[in-house]
Design a protein around this motif. Structure first.
Motif, PDB file in Angstrom:
ATOM      1  N   ARG A   1       0.691  -1.323  -0.065  1.00 50.60           N
ATOM      2  CA  ARG A   1       0.110   0.223   0.010  1.00 50.60           C
ATOM      3  C   ARG A   1       1.044   1.128  -0.048  1.00 50.60           C
ATOM      4  O   ARG A   1       0.688   2.154  -0.824  1.00 50.60           O
ATOM      5  N   CYS A   2       1.831   1.298   0.683  1.00 50.03           N
ATOM      6  CA  CYS A   2       2.909   2.568   0.821  1.00 50.03           C
ATOM      7  C   CYS A   2       3.705   2.700  -0.277  1.00 50.03           C
ATOM      8  O   CYS A   2       3.591   4.102  -0.468  1.00 50.03           O
ATOM      9  N   MET A   3       3.939   1.778  -1.066  1.00 52.55           N
ATOM     10  CA  MET A   3       4.961   1.850  -1.991  1.00 52.55           C
ATOM     11  C   MET A   3       4.286   1.871  -3.321  1.00 52.55           C
ATOM     12  O   MET A   3       5.115   2.521  -4.535  1.00 52.55           O
TER      13      MET A   3
ATOM     14  N   THR B   1      -2.015 -11.440  -9.413  1.00 50.36           N
ATOM     15  CA  THR B   1      -2.187 -10.546 -10.831  1.00 50.36           C
ATOM     16  C   THR B   1      -1.395  -9.305 -10.767  1.00 50.36           C
ATOM     17  O   THR B   1      -1.313  -8.573 -10.038  1.00 50.36           O
ATOM     18  N   ALA B   2      -0.559  -9.369 -11.838  1.00 45.86           N
ATOM     19  CA  ALA B   2       0.245  -8.181 -12.157  1.00 45.86           C
ATOM     20  C   ALA B   2      -0.462  -7.022 -12.312  1.00 45.86           C
ATOM     21  O   ALA B   2      -1.522  -6.796 -13.145  1.00 45.86           O
ATOM     22  N   LEU B   3       0.091  -5.916 -11.643  1.00 47.34           N
ATOM     23  CA  LEU B   3      -0.596  -4.653 -11.479  1.00 47.34           C
ATOM     24  C   LEU B   3       0.472  -3.510 -12.076  1.00 47.34           C
ATOM     25  O   LEU B   3       1.514  -3.317 -11.438  1.00 47.34           O
ATOM     26  N   LEU B   4       0.715  -2.498 -12.836  1.00 46.10           N
ATOM     27  CA  LEU B   4       1.627  -1.727 -13.341  1.00 46.10           C
ATOM     28  C   LEU B   4       1.127  -0.552 -12.420  1.00 46.10           C
ATOM     29  O   LEU B   4       0.389   0.179 -12.725  1.00 46.10           O
ATOM     30  N   ARG B   5       2.353  -0.137 -11.557  1.00 50.61           N
ATOM     31  CA  ARG B   5       2.093   1.014 -10.674  1.00 50.61           C
ATOM     32  C   ARG B   5       3.402   1.810 -10.509  1.00 50.61           C
ATOM     33  O   ARG B   5       4.398   1.324 -11.081  1.00 50.61           O
ATOM     34  N   SER B   6       3.381   3.114 -10.064  1.00 56.91           N
ATOM     35  CA  SER B   6       4.487   3.874  -9.794  1.00 56.91           C
ATOM     36  C   SER B   6       4.951   3.450  -8.419  1.00 56.91           C
ATOM     37  O   SER B   6       4.134   3.367  -7.295  1.00 56.91           O
ATOM     38  N   ILE B   7       6.286   3.059  -8.295  1.00 59.59           N
ATOM     39  CA  ILE B   7       6.826   2.688  -6.948  1.00 59.59           C
ATOM     40  C   ILE B   7       7.447   3.991  -6.462  1.00 59.59           C
ATOM     41  O   ILE B   7       8.285   4.534  -7.088  1.00 59.59           O
ATOM     42  N   THR B   8       6.829   4.179  -5.144  1.00 64.39           N
ATOM     43  CA  THR B   8       7.313   5.674  -4.484  1.00 64.39           C
ATOM     44  C   THR B   8       7.843   5.139  -3.100  1.00 64.39           C
ATOM     45  O   THR B   8       7.889   4.038  -2.791  1.00 64.39           O
ATOM     46  N   ASP B   9       8.840   6.186  -2.653  1.00 66.44           N
ATOM     47  CA  ASP B   9       9.298   6.158  -1.313  1.00 66.44           C
ATOM     48  C   ASP B   9       8.450   6.610  -0.349  1.00 66.44           C
ATOM     49  O   ASP B   9       7.385   7.654  -0.458  1.00 66.44           O
ATOM     50  N   PRO B  10       8.022   5.860   0.622  1.00 66.78           N
ATOM     51  CA  PRO B  10       6.995   5.830   1.738  1.00 66.78           C
ATOM     52  C   PRO B  10       7.272   7.350   2.400  1.00 66.78           C
ATOM     53  O   PRO B  10       6.281   7.845   2.875  1.00 66.78           O
ATOM     54  N   GLN B  11       8.377   7.691   2.720  1.00 69.14           N
ATOM     55  CA  GLN B  11       8.927   8.997   3.243  1.00 69.14           C
ATOM     56  C   GLN B  11       8.568  10.018   2.360  1.00 69.14           C
ATOM     57  O   GLN B  11       7.951  10.999   2.792  1.00 69.14           O
ATOM     58  N   SER B  12       9.558  10.052   1.424  1.00 67.82           N
ATOM     59  CA  SER B  12       9.521  11.278   0.841  1.00 67.82           C
ATOM     60  C   SER B  12       8.356  11.356  -0.470  1.00 67.82           C
ATOM     61  O   SER B  12       8.184  12.441  -1.009  1.00 67.82           O
ATOM     62  N   LYS B  13       7.741  10.265  -0.637  1.00 71.85           N
ATOM     63  CA  LYS B  13       6.882  10.121  -1.871  1.00 71.85           C
ATOM     64  C   LYS B  13       7.489  10.519  -3.250  1.00 71.85           C
ATOM     65  O   LYS B  13       6.646  10.689  -4.347  1.00 71.85           O
ATOM     66  N   GLU B  14       8.533  10.243  -3.148  1.00 67.03           N
ATOM     67  CA  GLU B  14       9.401  10.274  -4.706  1.00 67.03           C
ATOM     68  C   GLU B  14       9.187   9.143  -5.486  1.00 67.03           C
ATOM     69  O   GLU B  14       9.255   8.158  -4.966  1.00 67.03           O
ATOM     70  N   VAL B  15       9.050   9.427  -6.649  1.00 60.30           N
ATOM     71  CA  VAL B  15       8.757   8.043  -7.449  1.00 60.30           C
ATOM     72  C   VAL B  15      10.275   7.351  -7.774  1.00 60.30           C
ATOM     73  O   VAL B  15      10.943   8.190  -8.323  1.00 60.30           O
TER      74      VAL B  15
ATOM     75  N   SER C   1      12.577   1.238   5.276  1.00 57.92           N
ATOM     76  CA  SER C   1      12.045   2.573   6.074  1.00 57.92           C
ATOM     77  C   SER C   1      10.622   2.013   6.349  1.00 57.92           C
ATOM     78  O   SER C   1       9.897   3.019   7.289  1.00 57.92           O
ATOM     79  N   VAL C   2      10.221   1.150   5.953  1.00 62.29           N
ATOM     80  CA  VAL C   2       8.645   0.821   6.197  1.00 62.29           C
ATOM     81  C   VAL C   2       8.489  -0.099   7.829  1.00 62.29           C
ATOM     82  O   VAL C   2       9.551  -0.822   7.835  1.00 62.29           O
ATOM     83  N   PRO C   3       8.141   0.501   8.760  1.00 62.48           N
ATOM     84  CA  PRO C   3       8.023  -0.072   9.916  1.00 62.48           C
ATOM     85  C   PRO C   3       7.690  -1.612  10.083  1.00 62.48           C
ATOM     86  O   PRO C   3       6.955  -2.046   9.291  1.00 62.48           O
TER      87      PRO C   3
ATOM     88  N   LEU D   1      -1.545   2.293  -3.176  1.00 62.88           N
ATOM     89  CA  LEU D   1      -3.085   1.827  -3.199  1.00 62.88           C
ATOM     90  C   LEU D   1      -3.763   2.284  -1.827  1.00 62.88           C
ATOM     91  O   LEU D   1      -3.436   1.964  -0.682  1.00 62.88           O
ATOM     92  N   THR D   2      -4.623   3.022  -2.019  1.00 66.97           N
ATOM     93  CA  THR D   2      -5.414   3.545  -1.012  1.00 66.97           C
ATOM     94  C   THR D   2      -6.606   2.680  -0.464  1.00 66.97           C
ATOM     95  O   THR D   2      -7.138   2.908   0.488  1.00 66.97           O
ATOM     96  N   ARG D   3      -7.244   1.977  -1.418  1.00 68.30           N
ATOM     97  CA  ARG D   3      -8.299   1.059  -1.292  1.00 68.30           C
ATOM     98  C   ARG D   3      -7.768  -0.408  -1.021  1.00 68.30           C
ATOM     99  O   ARG D   3      -7.308  -0.655  -0.258  1.00 68.30           O
ATOM    100  N   SER D   4      -8.423  -1.248  -2.082  1.00 67.97           N
ATOM    101  CA  SER D   4      -8.310  -2.582  -1.697  1.00 67.97           C
ATOM    102  C   SER D   4      -7.232  -2.882  -2.576  1.00 67.97           C
ATOM    103  O   SER D   4      -6.421  -2.146  -3.183  1.00 67.97           O
ATOM    104  N   LEU D   5      -6.549  -4.105  -2.111  1.00 67.14           N
ATOM    105  CA  LEU D   5      -5.416  -4.665  -2.670  1.00 67.14           C
ATOM    106  C   LEU D   5      -5.363  -5.411  -3.850  1.00 67.14           C
ATOM    107  O   LEU D   5      -6.817  -5.519  -4.302  1.00 67.14           O
TER     108      LEU D   5
END
Length: 539
Positions: free
Chosen positions: A94-96, A108-122, A163-165, A99-103
């Protein structure tokens, strides 16, 4: 009340009560042993690990046991796979992946932008896959990030995961360890997976894949189950035979089962180490007199100047090793110092090492300079036999024939002989009894090289066997050691069967313990289950 009774035989109800007391004590002892064995098996593991955070457990509630690592290997590549396993996997996804709602749907492969949980940088744009427990490799919630395989991208993704707890980098083999602890893989399957990862030849791949499929594990599990049944029957006979609660002939069934197990294990152990040899590589040693062309043969086979070649006798003084793939079979080829009497201390040490390697070799290529042969074929055969005896250690000298599966005669420098003499020598030496296979060739002109490679491949294939045919073979030295202990323990049962049944039962118990060390699973509770299933105790 007891003091007022008449002396004599105790009533039957007393005997029954005493039997039940002894049986309850034995149950307590076996249960304690089982609990101890479980503690030993899972030593170092957490007493309870949360597998999932998706069924009534709040997201983000991790237990500091979620692990992550690069699974696709180091180095630049088109796509790198980063694997996560544990209760915080869903949180990491969810963090990276934003994904704000359901998993995403499982697997199933899903194309997404991988972001840093702290800085929100892509960090990258790639595929994410969700594997909810228990339908994953480890049996836990798992996530895979498929990102571009550049070092900067991989490092950024790994640092973001750290960095994820509740997450930490995985230790070596920890994903597979968790799969084993979750029952996803047996111990022999785990070893097969390791062999598959390290396989370098086609035959190694086939053998590892067959072991990973569980065929060898199923064989050992079957033996383990039969040993449990034997032990349960013997223990029940010891405890309850006087009450006539055990059917007649139960020990005869145990005797037959033990004999059958011994016969099967003996056949399994008499495999001439084919599986182990295929796993680690066939030890092939080049030996012979000085200046026979041993180093030239090594360079010819590995197709590079691995050893120094010189007309000066005694150039090679140490063992030169190289790994080869001969027709899909792994070979560890060793060039050794020329065998001769030398006053030089360094060369003598090299000769000692050469003879030591010959003793350890699976196959020895005895290289001979064929220009030194007598012209007569019978004299040439006697010359070769004498040469072979000079290479072999004294304690291994055969009385008649040299073993064809351990030696191969390589008659080098055939290009220096006339064509007619070469054909005559080749034809007549093949008919001489007692000699190992003979190959006439020239490392200089490469004449006869293909025929030599064909014979060498045949020898190596015989030493390794076909990994896909017949019963599964032993692949690990530890399997062999534990099976030998198991076989010896069954011999203890046979020894004490008619004199001390308790010692005989101990032999079966030791055999079961040895088998459990191969499969990774053995417990007293399983023996108790069979006792209650096979016998109507107290009915």
């Amino acid at each position: 009340m007891l003091a007022g009774r008449r002396a004599g035989n105790p009533p039957l109800v007393w005997l029954t009560a005493l039997k039940n007391l002894v049986f309850k004590q034995k149950l307590c002892l076996l249960t304690t042993l089982w609990a101890d064995s479980c503690k030993e098996l899972h030593r170092g593991a957490p007493p309870c690990r949360l597998l999932s955070t998706c069924d009534g457990v709040p997201f983000g509630l991790a237990d500091a046991e979620t692990i992550f690592a690069l699974s696709s290997g180091h180095g630049r590549c088109g796509v790198a796979v980063v694997r996560v396993s544990g209760s915080a996997s869903a949180t990491a996804l969810r963090c990276m992946a934003g994904l704000t709602r359901s998993l995403p749907p499982p697997r199933t492969a899903l194309l997404r932008s991988i972001t840093d949980p702290q800085s929100k940088e892509v960090l990258d744009r790639g595929l994410v896959l969700w594997f909810p427990a228990p339908h994953s490799f480890t049996g836990e919630d798992s996530v895979e990030f498929h990102v571009h395989g550049g070092p900067a991208v991989i490092n950024a993704v790994l640092q973001a995961l750290g960095s994820v707890p509740g997450m930490r980098p995985a230790e070596a083999g920890e994903f597979t360890r968790r799969a084993f602890q979750a029952g996803k893989l047996g111990l022999t399957e785990v070893e097969g997976l390791g062999d598959l990862i390290h396989a370098e030849t086609e035959a190694q791949r086939r053998q590892a894949l067959r072991q990973m499929s569980g065929e060898l594990g199923h064989l050992y599990q079957d033996w383990s189950h039969r040993l449990k049944r034997c032990l349960a029957h013997v223990e029940a006979f010891i405890d309850f035979s006087e009450d006539e609660l055990i059917e007649d002939g139960v020990l005869n069934q145990v005797d037959r089962s033990v004999r059958n197990l011994q016969a099967e294990m003996e056949r399994h152990l008499k495999d001439e180490r084919r599986g182990e040899r295929l796993r680690s590589g066939v030890q092939v040693v080049i030996a012979g007199a000085t200046n026979a062309g041993k180093s030239s043969l090594l360079n010819t086979l590995c197709q590079r100047p691995a050893a120094i070649v010189s007309p000066i006798a005694g150039t090679t003084r140490d063992v030169v090793e190289t790994a080869l793939d001969i027709g899909g079979f792994p070979v560890l080829l060793s060039d050794t110092a020329g065998l001769r009497d030398s006053p030089d201390l360094v060369e003598r040490e090299g000769i000692r090492r050469a003879r030591e390697r010959v003793e350890q070799a699976d196959l020895t290529l005895v290289v001979v300079d064929c220009t030194h042969f007598p012209s007569d074929a019978q004299q040439a055969a006697a010359f070769l036999q004498g040469h072979l005896r000079g290479v072999l250690p004294t304690q291994e000298q055969p009385e008649t024939a040299f073993p064809a599966d351990r030696f191969l005669l390589v008659l080098n420098k055939s290009d220096l002989l006339p064509q007619e003499q070469r054909q005559k020598l080749d034809g007549e030496l093949r008919l001489v009894p007692g000699l190992p296979p003979v190959c006439l060739m020239s490392c200089h002109s490469r004449e006869g090289l293909q025929d030599f490679l064909t014979v060498l491949h045949s020898c190596v294939k015989t030493l390794c066997g076909d990994p896909l045919s017949g019963a599964p073979t032993l692949t690990q030295a530890r399997h062999r050691a534990h099976l030998q202990q198991c076989f010896a323990a069954l011999a203890q049962y046979q020894l004490y069967r008619n004199t001390d049944l308790a010692l005989a039962a101990e032999g079966v118990r030791l055999a079961l313990t040895s088998m459990g060390r191969i499969t990774g699973r053995v417990g007293a509770e399983e023996i108790l289950d069979i006792i209650f299933k096979d016998f109507c105790i107290g009915k």
